[in-house]
Write a protein that holds these residues in place. Structure first.
Motif, mmCIF file in Angstrom:
data_model
loop_
_atom_site.group_PDB
_atom_site.id
_atom_site.type_symbol
_atom_site.label_atom_id
_atom_site.label_comp_id
_atom_site.label_asym_id
_atom_site.label_seq_id
_atom_site.Cartn_x
_atom_site.Cartn_y
_atom_site.Cartn_z
ATOM 1 N N LEU A 205 0.823 -1.202 0.000
ATOM 2 C CA LEU A 205 0.000 0.000 0.000
ATOM 3 C C LEU A 205 0.864 1.262 0.000
ATOM 4 O O LEU A 205 0.559 2.244 -0.680
ATOM 5 C CB LEU A 205 -0.916 0.002 1.226
ATOM 6 C CG LEU A 205 -2.028 -1.052 1.219
ATOM 7 C CD1 LEU A 205 -2.685 -1.140 2.600
ATOM 8 C CD2 LEU A 205 -3.067 -0.710 0.163
ATOM 9 N N GLU A 208 2.382 1.997 -3.380
ATOM 10 C CA GLU A 208 1.372 2.534 -4.284
ATOM 11 C C GLU A 208 1.120 4.011 -4.054
ATOM 12 O O GLU A 208 0.963 4.793 -4.985
ATOM 13 C CB GLU A 208 0.031 1.817 -4.044
ATOM 14 C CG GLU A 208 -0.242 0.648 -4.954
ATOM 15 C CD GLU A 208 -1.511 -0.069 -4.507
ATOM 16 O OE1 GLU A 208 -2.444 0.603 -4.010
ATOM 17 O OE2 GLU A 208 -1.561 -1.309 -4.619
ATOM 18 N N ARG A 209 1.089 4.386 -2.772
ATOM 19 C CA ARG A 209 0.591 5.705 -2.435
ATOM 20 C C ARG A 209 1.663 6.781 -2.321
ATOM 21 O O ARG A 209 1.414 7.947 -2.644
ATOM 22 C CB ARG A 209 -0.162 5.614 -1.098
ATOM 23 C CG ARG A 209 -0.782 6.913 -0.649
ATOM 24 C CD ARG A 209 -1.646 6.723 0.561
ATOM 25 N NE ARG A 209 -3.014 6.421 0.219
ATOM 26 C CZ ARG A 209 -3.935 7.356 -0.023
ATOM 27 N NH1 ARG A 209 -3.605 8.620 0.003
ATOM 28 N NH2 ARG A 209 -5.166 7.021 -0.293
ATOM 29 N N ARG A 212 2.608 9.439 -4.972
ATOM 30 C CA ARG A 212 1.659 10.488 -5.336
ATOM 31 C C ARG A 212 1.698 11.590 -4.286
ATOM 32 O O ARG A 212 2.256 11.414 -3.209
ATOM 33 C CB ARG A 212 0.251 9.910 -5.440
ATOM 34 C CG ARG A 212 0.039 9.079 -6.724
ATOM 35 C CD ARG A 212 -1.394 8.593 -6.819
ATOM 36 N NE ARG A 212 -1.694 7.556 -5.832
ATOM 37 C CZ ARG A 212 -2.787 7.534 -5.083
ATOM 38 N NH1 ARG A 212 -3.677 8.494 -5.191
ATOM 39 N NH2 ARG A 212 -2.987 6.546 -4.234
ATOM 40 N N ALA A 214 0.078 13.965 -1.399
ATOM 41 C CA ALA A 214 -1.004 13.915 -0.416
ATOM 42 C C ALA A 214 -1.847 15.189 -0.462
ATOM 43 O O ALA A 214 -2.866 15.287 0.236
ATOM 44 C CB ALA A 214 -0.430 13.713 0.991
ATOM 45 N N THR A 217 -5.844 15.155 -1.028
ATOM 46 C CA THR A 217 -6.516 14.603 0.147
ATOM 47 C C THR A 217 -6.563 15.604 1.289
ATOM 48 O O THR A 217 -7.621 15.853 1.887
ATOM 49 C CB THR A 217 -5.760 13.346 0.645
ATOM 50 O OG1 THR A 217 -5.562 12.461 -0.445
ATOM 51 C CG2 THR A 217 -6.552 12.654 1.750
ATOM 52 N N ALA B 150 -3.272 5.927 4.242
ATOM 53 C CA ALA B 150 -3.711 7.228 3.735
ATOM 54 C C ALA B 150 -3.450 8.325 4.771
ATOM 55 O O ALA B 150 -2.908 9.391 4.455
ATOM 56 C CB ALA B 150 -5.187 7.179 3.362
ATOM 57 N N HIS B 153 0.301 8.967 5.226
ATOM 58 C CA HIS B 153 0.853 9.756 4.119
ATOM 59 C C HIS B 153 0.568 11.240 4.313
ATOM 60 O O HIS B 153 1.464 12.083 4.223
ATOM 61 C CB HIS B 153 0.242 9.259 2.806
ATOM 62 C CG HIS B 153 0.821 9.893 1.582
ATOM 63 N ND1 HIS B 153 0.198 9.830 0.358
ATOM 64 C CD2 HIS B 153 1.955 10.594 1.379
ATOM 65 C CE1 HIS B 153 0.941 10.475 -0.528
ATOM 66 N NE2 HIS B 153 2.007 10.935 0.061
#
Lengths: 238, 238
Positions: A205, A208-209, A212, A214, A217, B150, B153
């Motif tokens: 995970l 993957e993240r 990119r 943040a 978000t 998430a 990050h």
DNA sequence: GGCTTAATGTCTACGGCGTTGGCATAAGGG
DNA sequence: CCCTTATGCCAACGCCGTAGACATTAAGCC
């Protein structure tokens, strides 16, 4: 400081360079941006800039108070470009979101330049225009002044901070190609579960993240918070 | 790259400098931090560092792969200090808040150093330790892995991004004293209401607020968002 | 304790940097 | 057409990061 910098507006004589180039602030900024792309964020030097302009390096000092002044002008240019791509719709949340993303995108379009400028406040016209615009959106949406200022502060600093951070990563990727990019797939993915259980468990995970940004978000979270502030203020105020 | 850098752990011979100084990575990092304080963020040069250490400038290259390597070690040191001042309580929100503020504070304690390092990912041990800690807090609190990653990050990038931004402002204040600090009281406060009504209307509030960091506010908003994510996940998962 | 070896500190030098001060020149106002 | 001065050019200063060759001396071994 150079001898004396004549502001662009008061410039009359436009004596061409030995090689026929006619200089202007705009041309120098544009050339500087190109050089940053070509040679990386440390590649903007007076000598190289002179060579690219067909000019003696010292000529730049007639237009800007040192390379630092040029740097600030570049920041101003990026902020202006963000503003130029943005259109108001009247819906405060959509407008703020679009403006935030526009600023972020404008800086990331020139990561090597953004690294140099994103964390500097210049107080120049286009930057002030952005500030005025944000405050206008918030006050127009019905935020009381105290809240408008609080949200404005969070909003602009968030945009600039992430622009700088993400630009740094991007510039590094371009310069020291991929060394950093693969960090999450190499260093982090290979940590043993015994010593780093949580990283090990989420390695896929993370990989993957983490490549990119943040920012989208976090921006959305900020807008959520602002929206709640607004209904709270509405309840109290009217 | 220097000839060959011997890792600190494998160092055996400790030949003292002509002036009697016995070198080590730790001593060099510490001296570099002091120099950054004294001479500003552009004041860290091999020659000055050598002088401060009582050493030939080139000696530094036996310990670090160029000044860039030293810079990364400084970043690692700041991250380690943040971790050392932090204590877990078991309450995820309090722990995250404290850790975020600790990172921010650790960088701001050395703004000139933070400017150089805050937007660089090093992949060194203490940095990884911070990452593991954050993921541990989130997963321990019951966040599903996708949400944990998430929030992680957003959390770490927010901390670093604001550390860099605020450090930039602070370092500037120390170096070009107050020029920037008074921006909000001079430039902005004097804009006419005719052209900039929103700034003019809120000038006093802006001057009050813009010299502080937006980080605590934004961090709190982020934690709010995370908390909602958690109850949402709880509803779905159990 | 003496010998060997290689790690570490030192010296010298290279090419590049930002910036300045003085000078030449040509653009624009009169 | 002349004068002024804005503008571009030149040469130089004192920095910088870093590499390579060299000198020294600590550690390991017998």
């Amino acid at each position: 400081m150079a001898k004396k910098v004549v502001p662009e507006a008061e410039r009359r004589r436009r004596r061409p360079t030995r090689q026929g180039q006619v200089l202007s602030e705009a041309l120098i900024v544009e050339t500087a941006l190109r050089m940053l792309h070509e040679h990386g964020s440390a590649g903007l030097t007076a000598r190289r800039l002179g060579a690219a302009l067909g000019t003696d390096p010292s000529t730049v000092y007639r237009y800007f108070a040192g390379l630092d002044g040029l740097t600030r002008a570049i920041g101003e240019e990026l902020m202006g470009r963000a503003l130029d791509t943005w259109r108001a719709t009247g819906e405060w949340r959509a407008d703020l979101r679009a403006l935030g993303l526009a600023i972020h995108a404008s800086y990331l379009a020139h990561p090597q330049a953004a690294v140099l400028t994103a964390s500097r406040v210049t107080g120049r016209p286009r930057e002030i225009e952005v500030d005025e615009t944000i405050l206008g959106i918030l006050r127009g949406a019905g935020f009381p002044d105290v809240d408008a200022v609080a949200v404005y502060h969070a909003f602009i600093d968030l945009a600039l901070a992430f622009a700088a951070l993400d630009a740094g990563a991007l510039a590094l990727k371009d310069e020291a190609r991929e060394r950093d990019e693969r960090m999450w797939n190499s260093t982090y993915a290979r940590l043993p579960a015994a010593t780093h259980p949580h990283i090990a468990a989420t390695a896929r995970l993370l990989a993957e993240r983490m490549n990119r940004s943040a920012y989208p978000t976090v921006l959305e979270t900020l807008l959520d918070g602002a929206a709640e502030r607004l209904v709270g203020a509405g309840r109290l105020g009217g």
